[in-house]
Design a protein around this motif. Structure first.
Motif, PDB file in Angstrom:
ATOM      1  N   VAL A  23       0.862  -1.178   0.000  1.00  0.00           N
ATOM      2  CA  VAL A  23       0.000   0.000   0.000  1.00  0.00           C
ATOM      3  C   VAL A  23       0.897   1.225   0.000  1.00  0.00           C
ATOM      4  CG1 VAL A  23      -1.970  -1.080   1.137  1.00  0.00           C
ATOM      5  CG2 VAL A  23      -0.200  -0.051   2.525  1.00  0.00           C
ATOM      6  N   ARG A  24       0.497   2.232  -0.748  1.00  0.00           N
ATOM      7  CA  ARG A  24       1.287   3.467  -0.794  1.00  0.00           C
ATOM      8  C   ARG A  24       0.930   4.348   0.393  1.00  0.00           C
ATOM      9  NH1 ARG A  24       3.599   5.624  -6.127  1.00  0.00           N
ATOM     10  NH2 ARG A  24       4.124   3.661  -7.089  1.00  0.00           N
ATOM     11  N   VAL A  25       1.959   4.820   1.043  1.00  0.00           N
ATOM     12  CA  VAL A  25       1.772   5.731   2.176  1.00  0.00           C
ATOM     13  C   VAL A  25       2.740   6.893   2.014  1.00  0.00           C
ATOM     14  CG1 VAL A  25       0.980   3.937   3.775  1.00  0.00           C
ATOM     15  CG2 VAL A  25       3.403   4.451   3.635  1.00  0.00           C
ATOM     16  N   THR A  26       2.419   7.973   2.648  1.00  0.00           N
ATOM     17  CA  THR A  26       3.318   9.121   2.630  1.00  0.00           C
ATOM     18  C   THR A  26       4.079   9.140   3.940  1.00  0.00           C
ATOM     19  OG1 THR A  26       1.826  10.381   1.237  1.00  0.00           O
ATOM     20  CG2 THR A  26       3.483  11.625   2.451  1.00  0.00           C
ATOM     21  N   GLY A  27       5.392   9.123   3.837  1.00  0.00           N
ATOM     22  CA  GLY A  27       6.236   9.211   5.018  1.00  0.00           C
ATOM     23  C   GLY A  27       6.791  10.615   5.134  1.00  0.00           C
ATOM     24  N   VAL A  28       7.169  10.992   6.335  1.00  0.00           N
ATOM     25  CA  VAL A  28       7.750  12.307   6.588  1.00  0.00           C
ATOM     26  C   VAL A  28       9.107  12.100   7.239  1.00  0.00           C
ATOM     27  CG1 VAL A  28       7.473  14.490   7.819  1.00  0.00           C
ATOM     28  CG2 VAL A  28       5.468  13.343   6.877  1.00  0.00           C
ATOM     29  N   VAL A  29      10.130  12.761   6.695  1.00  0.00           N
ATOM     30  CA  VAL A  29      11.471  12.658   7.269  1.00  0.00           C
ATOM     31  C   VAL A  29      11.429  13.321   8.636  1.00  0.00           C
ATOM     32  CG1 VAL A  29      13.902  13.273   7.014  1.00  0.00           C
ATOM     33  CG2 VAL A  29      12.564  12.663   4.993  1.00  0.00           C
ATOM     34  N   SER A  30      11.610  12.509   9.674  1.00  0.00           N
ATOM     35  CA  SER A  30      11.550  13.035  11.036  1.00  0.00           C
ATOM     36  C   SER A  30      12.932  13.398  11.570  1.00  0.00           C
ATOM     37  CB  SER A  30      10.883  12.025  11.968  1.00  0.00           C
ATOM     38  OG  SER A  30      11.567  10.789  11.940  1.00  0.00           O
ATOM     39  N   ARG A  31      13.969  12.830  10.962  1.00  0.00           N
ATOM     40  CA  ARG A  31      15.333  13.120  11.405  1.00  0.00           C
ATOM     41  C   ARG A  31      16.284  12.814  10.262  1.00  0.00           C
ATOM     42  NH1 ARG A  31      19.501  10.235  14.779  1.00  0.00           N
ATOM     43  NH2 ARG A  31      18.399   8.324  14.305  1.00  0.00           N
ATOM     44  N   VAL A  32      17.267  13.665  10.071  1.00  0.00           N
ATOM     45  CA  VAL A  32      18.290  13.448   9.047  1.00  0.00           C
ATOM     46  C   VAL A  32      19.488  12.794   9.728  1.00  0.00           C
ATOM     47  CG1 VAL A  32      19.855  14.561   7.411  1.00  0.00           C
ATOM     48  CG2 VAL A  32      17.506  15.407   7.680  1.00  0.00           C
ATOM     49  N   VAL A  33      19.982  11.724   9.123  1.00  0.00           N
ATOM     50  CA  VAL A  33      21.112  10.989   9.676  1.00  0.00           C
ATOM     51  C   VAL A  33      22.339  11.316   8.838  1.00  0.00           C
ATOM     52  CG1 VAL A  33      21.982   8.704  10.272  1.00  0.00           C
ATOM     53  CG2 VAL A  33      19.529   9.173  10.397  1.00  0.00           C
ATOM     54  N   LEU A  34      23.410  11.717   9.496  1.00  0.00           N
ATOM     55  CA  LEU A  34      24.631  12.115   8.799  1.00  0.00           C
ATOM     56  C   LEU A  34      25.232  10.953   8.024  1.00  0.00           C
ATOM     57  CD1 LEU A  34      26.226  14.389  11.521  1.00  0.00           C
ATOM     58  CD2 LEU A  34      24.940  15.081   9.506  1.00  0.00           C
ATOM     59  N   PRO A  35      26.083  11.257   7.043  1.00  0.00           N
ATOM     60  CA  PRO A  35      26.658  10.210   6.188  1.00  0.00           C
ATOM     61  C   PRO A  35      27.345   9.112   6.983  1.00  0.00           C
ATOM     62  CG  PRO A  35      27.231  12.365   5.334  1.00  0.00           C
ATOM     63  CD  PRO A  35      26.566  12.576   6.668  1.00  0.00           C
ATOM     64  N   THR A  36      27.181   7.891   6.464  1.00  0.00           N
ATOM     65  CA  THR A  36      27.852   6.737   7.050  1.00  0.00           C
ATOM     66  C   THR A  36      29.052   6.399   6.179  1.00  0.00           C
ATOM     67  OG1 THR A  36      26.442   5.268   5.756  1.00  0.00           O
ATOM     68  CG2 THR A  36      25.665   5.850   7.967  1.00  0.00           C
ATOM     69  N   GLY A  37      29.506   5.171   6.220  1.00  0.00           N
ATOM     70  CA  GLY A  37      30.648   4.750   5.420  1.00  0.00           C
ATOM     71  C   GLY A  37      30.409   4.921   3.931  1.00  0.00           C
ATOM     72  N   ASP A  71      10.488  16.724   4.940  1.00  0.00           N
ATOM     73  CA  ASP A  71      10.234  16.293   3.555  1.00  0.00           C
ATOM     74  C   ASP A  71       9.251  15.137   3.541  1.00  0.00           C
ATOM     75  OD1 ASP A  71      12.002  18.123   2.547  1.00  0.00           O
ATOM     76  OD2 ASP A  71      13.561  16.666   2.013  1.00  0.00           O
ATOM     77  N   ARG A  72       8.356  15.169   2.571  1.00  0.00           N
ATOM     78  CA  ARG A  72       7.413  14.064   2.383  1.00  0.00           C
ATOM     79  C   ARG A  72       8.025  13.091   1.381  1.00  0.00           C
ATOM     80  NH1 ARG A  72       2.700  14.807   4.722  1.00  0.00           N
ATOM     81  NH2 ARG A  72       2.029  16.870   5.327  1.00  0.00           N
ATOM     82  N   VAL A  73       7.892  11.788   1.668  1.00  0.00           N
ATOM     83  CA  VAL A  73       8.489  10.739   0.852  1.00  0.00           C
ATOM     84  C   VAL A  73       7.427   9.673   0.588  1.00  0.00           C
ATOM     85  CG1 VAL A  73      10.311   9.000   0.753  1.00  0.00           C
ATOM     86  CG2 VAL A  73      10.726  11.142   1.936  1.00  0.00           C
ATOM     87  N   CYS A  74       7.313   9.235  -0.653  1.00  0.00           N
ATOM     88  CA  CYS A  74       6.379   8.176  -1.029  1.00  0.00           C
ATOM     89  C   CYS A  74       6.994   6.820  -0.667  1.00  0.00           C
ATOM     90  CB  CYS A  74       6.075   8.244  -2.526  1.00  0.00           C
ATOM     91  SG  CYS A  74       4.944   6.954  -3.084  1.00  0.00           S
ATOM     92  N   LEU A  75       6.235   6.007   0.055  1.00  0.00           N
ATOM     93  CA  LEU A  75       6.680   4.675   0.463  1.00  0.00           C
ATOM     94  C   LEU A  75       5.640   3.635   0.075  1.00  0.00           C
ATOM     95  CD1 LEU A  75       7.759   5.485   4.138  1.00  0.00           C
ATOM     96  CD2 LEU A  75       9.290   5.147   2.209  1.00  0.00           C
ATOM     97  N   GLU A  76       6.100   2.391  -0.072  1.00  0.00           N
ATOM     98  CA  GLU A  76       5.207   1.250  -0.237  1.00  0.00           C
ATOM     99  C   GLU A  76       5.457   0.329   0.946  1.00  0.00           C
ATOM    100  OE1 GLU A  76       4.616   0.027  -4.705  1.00  0.00           O
ATOM    101  OE2 GLU A  76       6.738   0.463  -4.309  1.00  0.00           O
ATOM    102  N   ALA A  77       4.402  -0.001   1.674  1.00  0.00           N
ATOM    103  CA  ALA A  77       4.511  -0.881   2.838  1.00  0.00           C
ATOM    104  C   ALA A  77       3.633  -2.101   2.632  1.00  0.00           C
ATOM    105  CB  ALA A  77       4.084  -0.134   4.098  1.00  0.00           C
ATOM    106  N   ALA A  78       4.073  -3.257   3.124  1.00  0.00           N
ATOM    107  CA  ALA A  78       3.260  -4.473   3.043  1.00  0.00           C
ATOM    108  C   ALA A  78       2.098  -4.338   4.019  1.00  0.00           C
ATOM    109  CB  ALA A  78       4.111  -5.700   3.379  1.00  0.00           C
ATOM    110  N   ARG A  79       0.921  -4.643   3.562  1.00  0.00           N
ATOM    111  CA  ARG A  79      -0.288  -4.467   4.374  1.00  0.00           C
ATOM    112  C   ARG A  79      -0.222  -5.302   5.662  1.00  0.00           C
ATOM    113  NH1 ARG A  79      -4.176  -4.971   0.574  1.00  0.00           N
ATOM    114  NH2 ARG A  79      -4.225  -2.737   0.328  1.00  0.00           N
TER     115      ARG A  79
END
Length: 139
Positions: A23-37, A71-79
């Motif tokens: 199912v398509r849901v709208t996600g919202v970036v709640s926290r930005v994570v700094l670059p990893t490796g 930021d709003r992000v389009c996601l697909e999640a398993a029902r």
């Protein structure tokens, strides 16, 4: 090699589950994570499925190369398994580039292992053939 094949099969099953029940849901970036490796900025994305809030850490691509909080992000999640999620447009849960890379590495490792094993067997036979006394030679 076996681990890579197992991971590929697991990713494939997850992708099929998302394709069937996603199912398509709208996600919202709640926290930005700094670059990893990898040097990529990822975002912690909050989303809601069937009235329950979930959070996932993803590296947005395409229209979201540098996620910002809110930021709003389009996601697909398993029902039935809402923690199984992917970005809209991805074919596999961990991104489109990871699955083909894993498949290529597993295939190359399999071919390399078969080549090395074949070479080792041929050398062993050659050594054994040289060490055995020949019936044609006088003793």
């Amino acid at each position: 090699m076996g681990i890579g094949a197992g991971m590929m099969a697991h990713q494939w099953q997850q992708a099929e589950l998302l394709d069937k029940t996603g199912v398509r849901v709208t996600g919202v970036v709640s926290r930005v994570v700094l670059p990893t490796g990898k040097g990529q900025i990822s975002g912690e994305i909050a989303y809601t499925v069937a009235g329950h809030r979930h959070t996932v850490r993803k590296t947005p691509h395409g229209g979201y190369p540098h996620p910002s909080q809110g930021d709003r992000v389009c996601l697909e999640a398993a029902r039935e398994h809402p923690r199984l999620v992917r970005l809209c447009g991805d074919r596999y849960p961990d991104g489109d580039d990871e699955f083909p890379t894993l498949a290529l590495i597993t295939t190359a490792a399999s071919i390399g292992l078969l080549f090395v094993t074949g070479h080792w067997i041929a050398k062993r036979r050659e050594i054994r053939g040289a060490a055995e006394p020949s019936a044609d030679r006088p003793s």
